[in-house]
Design an enzyme around this catalytic site. Sequence first.
Site, mmCIF file in Angstrom:
data_model
loop_
_atom_site.group_PDB
_atom_site.id
_atom_site.type_symbol
_atom_site.label_atom_id
_atom_site.label_comp_id
_atom_site.label_asym_id
_atom_site.label_seq_id
_atom_site.Cartn_x
_atom_site.Cartn_y
_atom_site.Cartn_z
ATOM 1 N N ASP A 16 -0.903 -6.179 0.077
ATOM 2 C CA ASP A 16 -1.349 -5.579 1.343
ATOM 3 C C ASP A 16 -2.862 -5.485 1.428
ATOM 4 O O ASP A 16 -3.527 -5.071 0.460
ATOM 5 C CB ASP A 16 -0.811 -4.144 1.449
ATOM 6 C CG ASP A 16 0.512 -4.085 2.180
ATOM 7 O OD1 ASP A 16 0.776 -4.945 3.034
ATOM 8 O OD2 ASP A 16 1.283 -3.146 1.892
ATOM 9 N N ASP A 20 0.838 -1.200 0.000
ATOM 10 C CA ASP A 20 0.000 0.000 0.000
ATOM 11 C C ASP A 20 0.873 1.251 0.000
ATOM 12 O O ASP A 20 0.359 2.373 -0.066
ATOM 13 C CB ASP A 20 -1.017 -0.011 1.152
ATOM 14 C CG ASP A 20 -0.375 -0.069 2.519
ATOM 15 O OD1 ASP A 20 0.860 -0.150 2.596
ATOM 16 O OD2 ASP A 20 -1.122 -0.047 3.527
ATOM 17 N N SER A 21 2.205 1.067 -0.007
ATOM 18 C CA SER A 21 3.113 2.190 -0.254
ATOM 19 C C SER A 21 2.807 2.817 -1.613
ATOM 20 O O SER A 21 3.251 3.928 -1.900
ATOM 21 C CB SER A 21 4.575 1.728 -0.202
ATOM 22 O OG SER A 21 4.777 0.590 -1.020
ATOM 23 N N GLU A 65 9.278 -3.864 10.394
ATOM 24 C CA GLU A 65 9.686 -2.589 9.790
ATOM 25 C C GLU A 65 10.257 -1.665 10.857
ATOM 26 O O GLU A 65 9.622 -1.426 11.904
ATOM 27 C CB GLU A 65 8.474 -1.927 9.102
ATOM 28 C CG GLU A 65 8.819 -0.570 8.488
ATOM 29 C CD GLU A 65 7.814 -0.050 7.475
ATOM 30 O OE1 GLU A 65 6.838 -0.780 7.160
ATOM 31 O OE2 GLU A 65 8.002 1.081 6.996
HETATM 32 O O1 KIV Z 1 3.583 -1.063 1.648
HETATM 33 C C1 KIV Z 1 4.762 -1.427 1.578
HETATM 34 O O2 KIV Z 1 5.473 -1.191 0.606
HETATM 35 C C2 KIV Z 1 5.304 -2.160 2.721
HETATM 36 C C3 KIV Z 1 6.789 -2.352 2.740
HETATM 37 C C4 KIV Z 1 7.444 -1.097 3.144
HETATM 38 C C5 KIV Z 1 7.185 -3.487 3.588
HETATM 39 O O3 KIV Z 1 4.586 -2.551 3.596
#
Ligand code: KIV
Length: 276
Positions: A95, A56-57, A193
């Site tokens: 995610d 979700d980044s 994290e």
């Molecule tokens: O959303 C994402 O990219 C993540 C990573 C930073 C592990 O959860």
Amino acid sequence: MYTQLQMRDSTRPPVSLATLDRMKASGEKIACLTCYDASFAVLVDEADTDVVLVGDSLGMVIQGHDTTVPVTMDDMVYHCRAVARGLQRPLLMADLPFASYPTRDVALANAVRLMQEGGAEMVKLESGPSQIDIVEFLASHDVAVCAHLGLKPQSVHKTGGFRVQGREADAAERMIASARALESAGADIVLLECIPTELGRRITDALTVPVIGIGAGPHTDGQILVLYDVLDVTTGRKPRFVLNCMEGAGSNLEAMRRYVRAVKDKSYPAPEHCFA
Ligand code: KIV
């Protein structure tokens, strides 16, 4: 029948949870990257990445938001489906976004969307004591689950920012207890994290399932980074764990290969990427 499976490159069998368990047992580091579209997915696969996360980044690096909070289930399904089209070998994890797993039934319905509409093989959720019964419910319905501990970006408005977690002794003990409880509930992977190196080592040693880290030190069973950080596309202040692999690389694919190599030969993360 089975045409898709027969067309796969048999010299590069797909990564499964069993593959990751074997890698943990043998000490081979697991190289993971985020990805958000089909074109990059082809390259990430070619670079021999083991696990690909549709994170979700994407709310920050694709959509330009300040946090991951605005990302919706529809966004996740859209990007996951695109990535799935480009991948053959890596395990595809996606995610569950903010507020998409408030109850066991809603979590299961959304996990099913990521798997059936998006092609995900595993879902990740930001976890703690309140998510133990949700992880148990998903696992009991044959959903492969990654439990995300430490810095949880979906909670930034509640916790007050992007900070290293687990530095105080009681917080560290609570995180170890949560990791153990989530594993017992059926989590197949734990992702840590932004935590101190020593805590990353303790949690990795305490669990039998593979542990993937981002800013969690060199002792975790694998590493993950945001693809755009590896490709030096992200602007602004970068977290200390970021590895820019574009310097001196002739192409995006070469940069991804450098990242995978650095994880496998354990040159990444170096002390300057870690937190005390
Ligand atoms: O959303 C994402 O990219 C993540 C990573 C930073 C592990 O959860």
